[in-house]
Design a protein around this motif. Structure first.
Motif, PDB file in Angstrom:
ATOM      1  N   UNK A   1       0.901  -1.139   0.081  1.00 30.13           N
ATOM      2  CA  UNK A   1      -0.089   0.132  -0.051  1.00 30.13           C
ATOM      3  C   UNK A   1       0.892   1.260   0.008  1.00 30.13           C
ATOM      4  N   UNK A   2       0.590   2.196  -0.691  1.00 29.53           N
ATOM      5  CA  UNK A   2       1.322   3.467  -0.856  1.00 29.53           C
ATOM      6  C   UNK A   2       0.298   4.545  -0.760  1.00 29.53           C
ATOM      7  N   UNK A   3       0.447   5.324   0.201  1.00 32.31           N
ATOM      8  CA  UNK A   3      -0.343   6.310   0.501  1.00 32.31           C
ATOM      9  C   UNK A   3      -1.975   6.234   0.282  1.00 32.31           C
ATOM     10  N   UNK A   4      -2.608   5.208   0.562  1.00 30.25           N
ATOM     11  CA  UNK A   4      -3.954   4.881   0.496  1.00 30.25           C
ATOM     12  C   UNK A   4      -4.945   5.560   1.105  1.00 30.25           C
ATOM     13  N   UNK A   5      -5.813   6.138   0.686  1.00 33.44           N
ATOM     14  CA  UNK A   5      -6.912   6.972   1.459  1.00 33.44           C
ATOM     15  C   UNK A   5      -8.183   6.399   0.924  1.00 33.44           C
ATOM     16  N   UNK A   6      -9.182   6.481   1.912  1.00 34.30           N
ATOM     17  CA  UNK A   6     -10.529   6.130   1.513  1.00 34.30           C
ATOM     18  C   UNK A   6     -11.469   7.279   2.439  1.00 34.30           C
ATOM     19  N   UNK A   7     -12.698   7.587   1.714  1.00 34.17           N
ATOM     20  CA  UNK A   7     -13.559   8.256   2.502  1.00 34.17           C
ATOM     21  C   UNK A   7     -14.843   7.707   2.246  1.00 34.17           C
ATOM     22  N   UNK A   8     -15.609   7.913   3.531  1.00 36.23           N
ATOM     23  CA  UNK A   8     -17.002   7.631   3.395  1.00 36.23           C
ATOM     24  C   UNK A   8     -17.893   9.245   3.469  1.00 36.23           C
ATOM     25  N   UNK A   9     -18.457   9.577   2.433  1.00 35.70           N
ATOM     26  CA  UNK A   9     -18.694  10.979   2.473  1.00 35.70           C
ATOM     27  C   UNK A   9     -17.717  11.932   2.573  1.00 35.70           C
ATOM     28  N   UNK A  10     -17.862  12.708   3.727  1.00 35.35           N
ATOM     29  CA  UNK A  10     -16.840  13.781   4.189  1.00 35.35           C
ATOM     30  C   UNK A  10     -15.841  13.196   5.093  1.00 35.35           C
ATOM     31  N   UNK A  11     -16.021  11.930   5.424  1.00 35.76           N
ATOM     32  CA  UNK A  11     -15.118  11.304   6.548  1.00 35.76           C
ATOM     33  C   UNK A  11     -13.895  10.590   6.197  1.00 35.76           C
ATOM     34  N   UNK A  12     -12.757  11.007   6.487  1.00 38.82           N
ATOM     35  CA  UNK A  12     -11.725  10.163   5.832  1.00 38.82           C
ATOM     36  C   UNK A  12     -11.537   8.926   6.867  1.00 38.82           C
ATOM     37  N   UNK A  13     -11.486   7.855   6.533  1.00 38.70           N
ATOM     38  CA  UNK A  13     -11.306   6.643   7.295  1.00 38.70           C
ATOM     39  C   UNK A  13     -10.087   5.924   6.972  1.00 38.70           C
ATOM     40  N   UNK A  14      -9.324   6.256   5.799  1.00 38.88           N
ATOM     41  CA  UNK A  14      -7.922   6.059   5.596  1.00 38.88           C
ATOM     42  C   UNK A  14      -7.137   6.941   5.154  1.00 38.88           C
ATOM     43  N   UNK A  15      -5.992   7.257   5.704  1.00 35.93           N
ATOM     44  CA  UNK A  15      -5.353   8.672   5.530  1.00 35.93           C
ATOM     45  C   UNK A  15      -3.691   8.143   5.342  1.00 35.93           C
ATOM     46  N   UNK A  16      -3.434   8.147   3.953  1.00 38.34           N
ATOM     47  CA  UNK A  16      -2.035   7.827   3.615  1.00 38.34           C
ATOM     48  C   UNK A  16      -1.459   6.511   4.177  1.00 38.34           C
ATOM     49  N   UNK A  17      -2.277   5.246   4.089  1.00 29.69           N
ATOM     50  CA  UNK A  17      -1.792   4.094   4.404  1.00 29.69           C
ATOM     51  C   UNK A  17      -0.617   3.506   3.536  1.00 29.69           C
ATOM     52  N   UNK A  18       0.558   3.477   4.371  1.00 26.14           N
ATOM     53  CA  UNK A  18       1.734   2.788   3.436  1.00 26.14           C
ATOM     54  C   UNK A  18       2.254   1.800   4.260  1.00 26.14           C
ATOM     55  N   UNK A  19       2.179   0.446   3.770  1.00 28.91           N
ATOM     56  CA  UNK A  19       2.868  -0.624   4.452  1.00 28.91           C
ATOM     57  C   UNK A  19       3.073  -1.849   3.297  1.00 28.91           C
ATOM     58  N   UNK A  20       3.825  -2.816   3.855  1.00 27.97           N
ATOM     59  CA  UNK A  20       4.038  -4.031   3.152  1.00 27.97           C
ATOM     60  C   UNK A  20       4.162  -5.169   3.996  1.00 27.97           C
TER      61      UNK A  20
END
Length: 264
Positions: free
Chosen positions: A15-34
């Protein structure tokens, strides 16, 4: 950029800087891992921190809104053409998903099917496996999770721990390259937790790549190769389980682990 190294190998999850929103709510913010081949990685953190959402993104049950996410060397849900990302067709997403087994908090077994039939269902439906071959494989998987004698039982005739073990066998029936576990023991009575964790330990010993959302710190310390602490949609801290649980550096990690230990 590819999810693979030049020699064709590489992380099973990247994962490289993965983000995810539900509406205006950010639930994933720049997730980076291996997570690498044969590794067991655990995600820990408070409820609502984004752990389950990230797992659902790996299996394309949720779309990501930013960044890049690879599983088994392929971009999840997309193809990259030049600098453009093109969404994969549903049939391609289904093909990708077949290589990723997922076990949920709730067992989600078909109530009208026996344990054996629950395990046979996906290989017959999705892989066009013959029923005779699927039955042999399903019986072997039931033996593997210690339920060979419960093949004819329906879910209502099984304990919660037995149902979860059937759910694990069902995921394994698709011969996945990667297994995702979303708090697989959280819905179980305490005396049933051990039998599910034992099956997961066996999978780890056999070299299955696993990403596990869990609050079972003992299991994580004994079995995991790497651990990630998530809070408020971010990875706050990561390291080996001994480092993360034994000598946490971040105040949020320390506070979370203190609460977990008081409750266990």
């Amino acid at each position: 950029m590819s999810g693979l190294n030049e020699n064709g190998s590489g992380p099973v999850i990247r994962a490289e800087k993965v983000s995810k929103h539900f509406g205006r709510t950010a639930v994933l913010k720049d997730i980076t891992l291996e997570v690498h081949q044969g590794e067991v990685a655990v995600l820990v953190g408070p409820s609502g921190s984004g752990k389950s959402t990230f797992l659902r993104c790996v299996n394309r049950l949720e779309r990501i809104d930013g960044g890049r996410l690879w599983a088994n060397g392929e971009l999840v849900g997309y193809r990259q053409v030049g600098r453009r990302l093109i969404e994969r067709r549903p049939v391609e997403v289904t093909r990708q998903r077949q290589d990723v087994g997922m076990v949920f908090q709730r067992f989600n077994l078909f109530a009208h099917m026996t344990a054996l039939e629950n395990i046979m269902h996906a290989p017959v439906l999705l892989k066009r496996m013959g029923r005779a071959e699927a039955k042999v494989r399903a019986a072997a998987l039931l033996d593997r999770v210690g339920l060979g004698r419960k093949a004819a039982n329906r879910p209502a005739q099984l304990s919660g721990g037995e149902q979860q073990r059937v759910a694990i066998a069902r995921a394994l029936a698709m011969q996945p390259k990667l297994m995702l576990f979303d708090e697989p023991t959280s819905a179980l009575d305490p005396e049933l937790v051990g039998e599910v964790l034992d099956v997961m330990r066996d999978l780890a010993t056999d070299g299955m790549t696993m990403l596990v959302v869990t609050h079972e710190m003992g299991f994580a310390t004994q079995v995991a190769d790497s651990a990630f602490f998530m809070d408020d949609g971010r990875i706050v801290e990561s390291g080996s389980p001994n480092e993360l649980f034994g000598n946490p550096q971040h105040e949020r990690t320390k506070a979370f682990l203190s609460r977990v230990r008081k409750n266990q």
